[in-house]
Design a protein around this motif. Structure first.
Motif, short mmCIF file in Angstrom:
data_model
loop_
_atom_site.label_atom_id
_atom_site.label_comp_id
_atom_site.label_asym_id
_atom_site.label_seq_id
_atom_site.Cartn_x
_atom_site.Cartn_y
_atom_site.Cartn_z
N HIS A 189 65.44 42.48 31.85
CA HIS A 189 64.80 43.04 33.05
C HIS A 189 63.39 42.48 33.16
O HIS A 189 62.70 42.31 32.15
CB HIS A 189 64.76 44.58 32.91
N VAL A 190 62.98 42.16 34.39
CA VAL A 190 61.61 41.69 34.65
C VAL A 190 60.88 42.76 35.45
O VAL A 190 61.42 43.26 36.45
CB VAL A 190 61.61 40.39 35.50
N LEU A 191 59.68 43.09 35.03
CA LEU A 191 58.87 44.04 35.79
C LEU A 191 57.74 43.29 36.48
O LEU A 191 56.93 42.63 35.81
CB LEU A 191 58.31 45.12 34.85
N PHE A 192 57.69 43.39 37.81
CA PHE A 192 56.61 42.78 38.58
C PHE A 192 55.53 43.82 38.85
O PHE A 192 55.86 44.97 39.21
CB PHE A 192 57.12 42.28 39.94
N SER B 31 67.90 41.62 35.83
CA SER B 31 67.47 42.54 36.88
C SER B 31 65.94 42.52 36.99
O SER B 31 65.24 42.02 36.11
CB SER B 31 67.95 43.96 36.58
N TYR B 32 65.45 43.07 38.10
CA TYR B 32 63.99 43.18 38.24
C TYR B 32 63.64 44.43 39.03
O TYR B 32 64.47 44.98 39.76
CB TYR B 32 63.39 41.93 38.91
N SER B 33 62.41 44.88 38.83
CA SER B 33 61.87 45.95 39.67
C SER B 33 60.38 45.69 39.83
O SER B 33 59.81 44.85 39.12
CB SER B 33 62.14 47.33 39.07
N SER B 34 59.75 46.40 40.77
CA SER B 34 58.35 46.13 41.08
C SER B 34 57.57 47.43 41.14
O SER B 34 58.10 48.44 41.61
CB SER B 34 58.21 45.48 42.45
N ILE B 35 56.32 47.37 40.71
CA ILE B 35 55.40 48.46 41.00
C ILE B 35 54.18 47.85 41.69
O ILE B 35 53.94 46.65 41.59
CB ILE B 35 54.98 49.28 39.75
#
Ligand SMILES: Cc1ncc(COP(=O)(O)O)c(C=O)c1O
Length: 384
Positions: free
Chosen positions: A101-104, A125-129
């Motif tokens: 998982h990548v967190l942006f 997968s990725y998600s962003s904050i």
């Protein structure tokens, strides 16, 4: 002898005594390097990242630039690429595997998130904050392998506390990477703040003349080694020796250009603050309430944005078409002033959903001089 950033930009990594006293590095415009014996060749080939074998490997002209960028970032090793996206893709393809998982964090350059979307095909997968780090803990997943940030971002110029991000990532054994294009290593050195990788589009300030496309990744020997094999040699986004030469030439004047970009941008910000047509201005120089900023950044470059109160496509068109010194176009960081805006004829609602005002206008403040830049902006305001 102490290597100041100015010395690195000018002389570091070059050895005129080996090139007939030439004060510029030769352009080794060759695809391959021939050997005296087959044994020598096989030995060099066994360690291709250390030897001149093939220019989709190590090339002496490109290597000069790599040495300079590694030294400027205080990193152990740098690899240069054919574009900023080449560098970013190399990091993703080398370090991630199925299930990761990548967190942006922060507004991320569009094509970078597009790349992450594409990687979902490979079960990454990725998600962003956003830029508010209070949600960081909760956003980290058990399978988060990479935290990827931009600071400042390049649309709303938000800044992040990089040491806080790096500290949290280290605690959890997560690799951190930053797109450091906005600041350049002269104004921000993320590796000294605990980041693992610093990435650049060399197309912007470092090249500086809008005549070349390139990218770079800087970090530890170990990480850059991994990126060399999978992300560089196999993906094949190569910086040509000719382009490396242009970027080396750009680097020589980077310290002096950045001073001027900064001086002009600060004057333009001051001017924009007097305009009642503007709802908000975005430039890190205005973020004086962030105590970490002074420690983290040594200066401010010339990419900024502002929101018109009258936020619609027609008004933005009128303003932009009223400019003449500022050229309309993509990219930023060159000698020339540029203007761009995310609004299009039918995307106002979509922009608002992304938290961007349809009245947002981005300026790249060039080297022409703040007096005529402000004059040009003033005539565009008159069009409103
Ligand atoms: C913040 C940022 N990162 C990366 C890139 C990609 O760089 P390149 O165009 O050299 O591939 C860009 C290009 O505009 C950018 O603005």
């Amino acid at each position: 002898m102490l290597h100041t950033d100015e010395k690195i930009c000018t002389h570091f990594g070059e050895d005129p005594s080996k090139t007939f006293g030439s004060v510029t590095p030769p352009i080794y415009q060759t695809s391959l390097f021939a050997f005296q014996s087959f044994k020598e060749f096989t030995e060099a080939q066994a360690l291709e990242r250390e030897n001149y074998v093939y220019s989709r490997g190590v090339n002496p002209t490109v290597e000069v630039l790599e040495k300079k960028l590694a030294a400027l970032e205080r990193g152990e090793k740098c690899k240069c690429f054919g574009s900023g996206m080449g560098a970013i893709s190399a990091v993703f393809f080398s370090l991630l595997k199925s299930g990761d998982h990548v967190l942006f964090i922060n507004n991320i350059y569009g094509p970078t998130t597009q790349l992450a979307e594409h990687l979902q095909k490979f079960n990454i997968s990725y998600s962003s904050i956003g830029h508010d780090l209070t949600s960081l803990d909760a956003a980290i997943q058990d399978n988060t392998k990479l935290i990827y940030v931009e600071s400042p971002g390049t649309m709303l110029m938000n800044v992040l506390d990089l040491q806080a991000v790096a500290r949290k990532a280290k605690e959890k054994g997560i690799i951190t990477a930053i797109d450091n294009t906005w600041s350049t290593p002269l104004f921000q050195k993320p590796l000294t703040l605990g980041f693992d990788l610093s990435i650049h589009s060399l197309t912007k300030y470092i090249g500086g003349h809008s005549d070349v496309v390139g990218g770079a990744v800087i970090g530890s020997y170990d990480l850059v080694d991994k990126i060399f094999t999978y992300g560089y040699q196999l993906n094949g986004s190569v910086l040509s020796p000719n382009d490396a030469f242009l970027i080396i030439r750009g680097l020589r004047t980077l310290p002096i250009r950045l001073k001027q970009h900064q001086e002009n941008a600060l004057k333009v910000v001051e001017y924009l603050q007097t305009k009642e047509e503007i709802a908000r201005i975005y430039h890190p120089s205005l973020e004086k309430n962030k105590p970490f900023l002074q420690k983290q950044m040594k200066g401010f470059t010339g990419l900024l944005s502002f929101e018109l109160k009258q936020a619609d496509f027609a008004t933005v068109c009128r303003f932009i078409d009223g400019l003449s010194l500022f050229k309309i176009g993509v990219s930023w960081g060159g000698y020339e002033s540029l203007v761009n805006a995310p609004v299009k004829a039918n995307n106002e609602e979509a922009l608002q959903e992304q938290g961007l005002s349809p009245g947002l206008i981005r300026l790249s403040i060039g080297l022409e001089g703040s007096e005529i830049q402000i004059q040009d902006l003033e005539s565009a305001f008159q069009q409103l």
